[in-house]
Design a protein around this motif. Structure first.
Motif, PDB file in Angstrom:
ATOM      1  N   ALA A 108      25.596   1.132  26.382  1.00 62.63           N
ATOM      2  CA  ALA A 108      26.569   2.089  26.925  1.00 62.63           C
ATOM      3  C   ALA A 108      26.600   2.012  28.447  1.00 62.63           C
ATOM      4  O   ALA A 108      25.604   1.699  29.095  1.00 62.63           O
ATOM      5  CB  ALA A 108      26.233   3.500  26.464  1.00 62.63           C
ATOM      6  N   ARG A 109      27.752   2.331  29.004  1.00 60.01           N
ATOM      7  CA  ARG A 109      27.927   2.324  30.457  1.00 60.01           C
ATOM      8  C   ARG A 109      28.302   3.702  30.989  1.00 60.01           C
ATOM      9  O   ARG A 109      28.657   3.840  32.162  1.00 60.01           O
ATOM     10  CB  ARG A 109      29.017   1.304  30.854  1.00 60.01           C
ATOM     11  CG  ARG A 109      28.599  -0.138  30.615  1.00 60.01           C
ATOM     12  CD  ARG A 109      27.449  -0.531  31.539  1.00 60.01           C
ATOM     13  NE  ARG A 109      26.985  -1.891  31.308  1.00 60.01           N
ATOM     14  CZ  ARG A 109      25.942  -2.208  30.565  1.00 60.01           C
ATOM     15  NH1 ARG A 109      25.258  -1.243  29.955  1.00 60.01           N
ATOM     16  NH2 ARG A 109      25.559  -3.457  30.416  1.00 60.01           N
ATOM     17  N   VAL A 110      28.210   4.726  30.133  1.00 66.22           N
ATOM     18  CA  VAL A 110      28.542   6.094  30.549  1.00 66.22           C
ATOM     19  C   VAL A 110      27.578   7.082  29.894  1.00 66.22           C
ATOM     20  O   VAL A 110      27.314   6.993  28.690  1.00 66.22           O
ATOM     21  CB  VAL A 110      29.989   6.479  30.161  1.00 66.22           C
ATOM     22  CG1 VAL A 110      30.311   7.896  30.647  1.00 66.22           C
ATOM     23  CG2 VAL A 110      30.986   5.489  30.719  1.00 66.22           C
ATOM     24  N   LEU A 111      27.070   8.015  30.700  1.00 67.54           N
ATOM     25  CA  LEU A 111      26.321   9.172  30.212  1.00 67.54           C
ATOM     26  C   LEU A 111      27.026  10.417  30.722  1.00 67.54           C
ATOM     27  O   LEU A 111      27.355  10.505  31.907  1.00 67.54           O
ATOM     28  CB  LEU A 111      24.883   9.157  30.739  1.00 67.54           C
ATOM     29  CG  LEU A 111      24.136  10.502  30.687  1.00 67.54           C
ATOM     30  CD1 LEU A 111      23.810  10.888  29.249  1.00 67.54           C
ATOM     31  CD2 LEU A 111      22.873  10.467  31.540  1.00 67.54           C
ATOM     32  N   VAL A 112      27.280  11.382  29.843  1.00 70.54           N
ATOM     33  CA  VAL A 112      27.841  12.664  30.251  1.00 70.54           C
ATOM     34  C   VAL A 112      26.744  13.718  30.120  1.00 70.54           C
ATOM     35  O   VAL A 112      26.125  13.842  29.046  1.00 70.54           O
ATOM     36  CB  VAL A 112      29.042  13.076  29.385  1.00 70.54           C
ATOM     37  CG1 VAL A 112      29.667  14.359  29.923  1.00 70.54           C
ATOM     38  CG2 VAL A 112      30.077  11.961  29.350  1.00 70.54           C
ATOM     39  N   CYS A 113      26.491  14.455  31.191  1.00 66.82           N
ATOM     40  CA  CYS A 113      25.430  15.459  31.130  1.00 66.82           C
ATOM     41  C   CYS A 113      25.792  16.685  31.958  1.00 66.82           C
ATOM     42  O   CYS A 113      26.667  16.638  32.836  1.00 66.82           O
ATOM     43  CB  CYS A 113      24.095  14.885  31.591  1.00 66.82           C
ATOM     44  SG  CYS A 113      24.044  14.429  33.343  1.00 66.82           S
ATOM     45  N   GLN A 114      25.112  17.788  31.654  1.00 66.95           N
ATOM     46  CA  GLN A 114      25.251  19.049  32.372  1.00 66.95           C
ATOM     47  C   GLN A 114      23.857  19.443  32.860  1.00 66.95           C
ATOM     48  O   GLN A 114      23.116  20.135  32.163  1.00 66.95           O
ATOM     49  CB  GLN A 114      25.830  20.122  31.448  1.00 66.95           C
ATOM     50  CG  GLN A 114      27.245  19.822  30.978  1.00 66.95           C
ATOM     51  CD  GLN A 114      27.751  20.840  29.966  1.00 66.95           C
ATOM     52  OE1 GLN A 114      26.988  21.392  29.183  1.00 66.95           O
ATOM     53  NE2 GLN A 114      29.038  21.096  29.979  1.00 66.95           N
ATOM     54  N   ASP A 132      28.814  17.118  34.754  1.00 68.65           N
ATOM     55  CA  ASP A 132      29.677  18.277  34.539  1.00 68.65           C
ATOM     56  C   ASP A 132      28.956  19.509  35.078  1.00 68.65           C
ATOM     57  O   ASP A 132      28.107  20.086  34.424  1.00 68.65           O
ATOM     58  CB  ASP A 132      29.973  18.418  33.045  1.00 68.65           C
ATOM     59  CG  ASP A 132      30.921  19.572  32.747  1.00 68.65           C
ATOM     60  OD1 ASP A 132      31.342  20.268  33.689  1.00 68.65           O
ATOM     61  OD2 ASP A 132      31.231  19.789  31.555  1.00 68.65           O
ATOM     62  N   ASP A 133      29.325  19.914  36.282  1.00 67.78           N
ATOM     63  CA  ASP A 133      28.637  21.013  36.975  1.00 67.78           C
ATOM     64  C   ASP A 133      29.409  22.319  36.769  1.00 67.78           C
ATOM     65  O   ASP A 133      29.728  23.027  37.721  1.00 67.78           O
ATOM     66  CB  ASP A 133      28.524  20.672  38.462  1.00 67.78           C
ATOM     67  CG  ASP A 133      27.380  21.411  39.147  1.00 67.78           C
ATOM     68  OD1 ASP A 133      26.532  21.984  38.446  1.00 67.78           O
ATOM     69  OD2 ASP A 133      27.355  21.429  40.392  1.00 67.78           O
ATOM     70  N   PHE A 134      29.698  22.646  35.513  1.00 69.92           N
ATOM     71  CA  PHE A 134      30.619  23.741  35.187  1.00 69.92           C
ATOM     72  C   PHE A 134      30.069  25.115  35.529  1.00 69.92           C
ATOM     73  O   PHE A 134      30.836  26.069  35.734  1.00 69.92           O
ATOM     74  CB  PHE A 134      30.951  23.698  33.690  1.00 69.92           C
ATOM     75  CG  PHE A 134      29.886  24.277  32.819  1.00 69.92           C
ATOM     76  CD1 PHE A 134      30.042  25.541  32.265  1.00 69.92           C
ATOM     77  CD2 PHE A 134      28.716  23.585  32.562  1.00 69.92           C
ATOM     78  CE1 PHE A 134      29.060  26.092  31.471  1.00 69.92           C
ATOM     79  CE2 PHE A 134      27.731  24.115  31.765  1.00 69.92           C
ATOM     80  CZ  PHE A 134      27.900  25.377  31.207  1.00 69.92           C
ATOM     81  N   ALA A 135      28.741  25.279  35.591  1.00 69.04           N
ATOM     82  CA  ALA A 135      28.152  26.617  35.646  1.00 69.04           C
ATOM     83  C   ALA A 135      27.516  26.967  36.985  1.00 69.04           C
ATOM     84  O   ALA A 135      26.852  27.999  37.087  1.00 69.04           O
ATOM     85  CB  ALA A 135      27.104  26.769  34.535  1.00 69.04           C
ATOM     86  N   ARG A 136      27.713  26.167  38.022  1.00 67.96           N
ATOM     87  CA  ARG A 136      27.026  26.429  39.285  1.00 67.96           C
ATOM     88  C   ARG A 136      27.414  27.787  39.860  1.00 67.96           C
ATOM     89  O   ARG A 136      26.572  28.473  40.456  1.00 67.96           O
ATOM     90  CB  ARG A 136      27.325  25.311  40.288  1.00 67.96           C
ATOM     91  CG  ARG A 136      26.534  25.435  41.593  1.00 67.96           C
ATOM     92  CD  ARG A 136      26.511  24.115  42.330  1.00 67.96           C
ATOM     93  NE  ARG A 136      25.790  23.101  41.579  1.00 67.96           N
ATOM     94  CZ  ARG A 136      24.470  22.897  41.682  1.00 67.96           C
ATOM     95  NH1 ARG A 136      23.730  23.636  42.496  1.00 67.96           N
ATOM     96  NH2 ARG A 136      23.891  21.955  40.970  1.00 67.96           N
ATOM     97  N   SER A 137      28.660  28.203  39.690  1.00 63.80           N
ATOM     98  CA  SER A 137      29.086  29.505  40.214  1.00 63.80           C
ATOM     99  C   SER A 137      28.725  30.649  39.277  1.00 63.80           C
ATOM    100  O   SER A 137      29.009  31.801  39.593  1.00 63.80           O
ATOM    101  CB  SER A 137      30.599  29.508  40.446  1.00 63.80           C
ATOM    102  OG  SER A 137      30.964  28.540  41.407  1.00 63.80           O
ATOM    103  N   LEU A 138      28.111  30.336  38.147  1.00 69.88           N
ATOM    104  CA  LEU A 138      27.781  31.358  37.154  1.00 69.88           C
ATOM    105  C   LEU A 138      26.297  31.668  37.125  1.00 69.88           C
ATOM    106  O   LEU A 138      25.775  32.171  36.125  1.00 69.88           O
ATOM    107  CB  LEU A 138      28.233  30.895  35.765  1.00 69.88           C
ATOM    108  CG  LEU A 138      29.731  30.612  35.629  1.00 69.88           C
ATOM    109  CD1 LEU A 138      30.025  29.960  34.290  1.00 69.88           C
ATOM    110  CD2 LEU A 138      30.530  31.899  35.789  1.00 69.88           C
TER     111      LEU A 138
END
Length: 495
Positions: A251-257, A290-296
């Motif tokens: 694989a050439r992609v990792l998606v993480c939070q 995916d830095d979706f929660a930094r403001s939370l």
């Protein structure tokens, strides 16, 4: 008298709703109507009979109720659309392969629950926590800006791109992206879609955390990619399993939070952060952060670790974030940040898919984050989420101890709980809805077989602690019906 009034009320509601159906389309079953409107089967039967007498619906014994056909010329026979099954399949050297796009995991958090149902499945802030006045004021000011309704730059307003770059880079800012490295997107989901389409072709493996956000799995599958799980634990993604997955799949992609991971709430441990980027770099793979929660972050979160993209001179990390979660579902403004040749590919796909994000929304976002109301809003949300989190955790321990909780996160919207072995997930979530509380099943968060039955229970979409107490009481009722015998337990909450 009360029954007659209830029949009239239900008939009036169904009369309004039937317009949403096409002539001849089947209405929900009587059982669904009983559960949705919390009335008796007799009430449903009488209401449908009333609509049938008015010619609004047609009832067919054993088959249900259907919207009545309009009077007039006979309706032509329906066409044959079976050819589409072949046309919509993926074409390979071996022939067509059936392909589907499944949005069910996303719709669970987007669908508005029926009236009276407590929303433990919500993915956004309760209206009382949204900055509605500040948003209205920002939108009004934005609409008066010179050129506010003209076409914006395709990459986004540079002032907004620069603001996002500063947020990603942090206080020092030396190793992070600049405004020139940022693209403005229509929210986080759009950014994620652009990133995956840019980085992996159809049929390619994409490494994902297990469990992970169902919306990301839906994006990957819709693009014809193959999600491959990499387990997480209390300290986030496990580097040794990441290395093994990269070797096994190429694989050439990792998606993480890395921060307040959805759904576990885990924060990637300090010693793992550089290791994850190093492993990906050596394998020639990108890390989509995916830095979706930094403001939370909650008010007890303490100092947050910087984004992986804040110190990434080699351009391994493609970073995305959004203003939507911390503001309103309708402020769909986000950002993608990347360095090197990949930025040009991201830009091209972004333009082809969207042209640009509407300028009034970008101007309103700039007005909002530049106003004195913005830091006040961030502090208010941080202060409001902590007691909701603690109260939900405490009520679960008191009323439904059979649901085992992961460590309560210090950011984000929800708790991740495990049900006892032998639990039927569909039966449990259905019983919860009948009891008047909507919960999110855990199965869509896994791209392979889940190790156990889980629920994601949100607290941010609730009105406050009183509603949380009542929601857990309803969940306890559901657990008493749906959990394996003897597993419900817990102290009975006051009615």
């Amino acid at each position: 008298m009360a029954e007659r009034s209830s029949v009239a009320d239900l008939a009036r509601t169904l009369r309004e709703e039937v317009d949403r159906y096409s002539p001849g389309e089947r209405l929900p079953s009587s059982r669904v109507l009983v559960e949705r409107y919390r009335v008796s089967p007799v009430t449903v039967s009488r209401a449908l009979a009333q609509l049938a007498s008015e010619g609004v619906v047609v009832t067919r014994p054993g088959a249900g109720a259907y919207r009545a056909e309009p009077s007039g010329p006979a309706k032509p026979a329906p066409g044959d659309t079976s050819w589409q099954e072949v046309a919509l399949s993926a074409q390979t050297a071996a022939g067509p392969v059936p392909r589907s796009v499944d949005a069910s995991g996303v719709l669970v958090t987007l669908a508005e629950p029926p009236p009276g149902v407590i929303e433990f499945n919500g993915g956004y802030l309760h209206p009382s926590l949204q900055p509605e006045r500040a948003l209205a004021a920002a939108l009004a000011r934005a609409g008066r800006r010179p050129g506010a309704w003209n076409r914006p730059p395709t990459d986004g307003l540079f002032e907004l791109r620069a603001w996002f770059a500063r947020q990603i880079a942090g206080p020092g800012g030396e190793g992070g992206p600049t405004g020139a490295d940022v693209l403005i997107t229509a929210g986080g989901q759009s950014a994620l879609t652009t990133a995956l389409r840019a980085l992996a072709p159809p049929g390619a493996p994409v490494l994902v955390e297990s469990p992970t956000y169902p919306g990301m799995l839906a994006v990957a599958r819709a693009a014809g990619q193959r999600p491959v799980p990499v387990p997480v634990d209390a300290d986030g993604l496990r580097p040794e399993l990441l290395a093994a997955a990269l070797r096994a799949t190429g694989a050439r992609v990792l998606v993480c939070q890395p921060l307040f991971q959805n759904p576990t709430g885990a924060v990637l441990a300090r010693e793992r952060r550089r290791e994850v980027v190093r492993i990906a770099r050596e394998a020639g793979a990108f890390v989509v952060e995916d830095d979706f929660a930094r403001s939370l972050a909650h008010e007890d979160a303490g100092a947050l670790p910087p984004p992986l993209a804040a110190d990434d001179p080699d351009g391994v990390v493609v970073h995305l974030r959004s203003l939507t979660k911390i503001t309103s579902p309708s402020l769909r403004v986000g950002a993608l940040a990347a360095r090197g040749p990949v930025l040009e590919r991201l830009r091209a796909i972004h333009v082809v898919d969207q042209f640009f994000v509407p300028r009034p929304l970008q101007e309103a976002a700039l007005e909002l984050v530049g106003s004195p109301a913005w830091p006040r809003h961030l502090r208010a949300v941080a202060a409001a989420l902590r007691p909701r989190r603690d109260h939900l955790a405490a009520e679960l321990r008191r009323q439904v101890p059979a649901l085992v909780q992961a460590a309560a996160p210090r950011g984000g919207f929800h708790l991740w709980v495990r049900a006892p072995e032998g639990t039927d997930e569909a039966a449990l979530t259905g019983a919860a809805l009948r009891a008047g509380v909507a919960v999110t099943p855990g199965r869509p968060y896994f791209c392979a077989e889940p190790p156990a039955v889980h629920l994601r229970l949100g607290f941010a979409a609730t009105a406050g602690t009183a509603e949380i107490t009542e929601g857990v009481r309803r969940l306890r009722t559901a657990c008493a019906q749906a959990l394996p015998h003897g597993a419900g337990g817990g102290e009975q909450a006051p009615a």
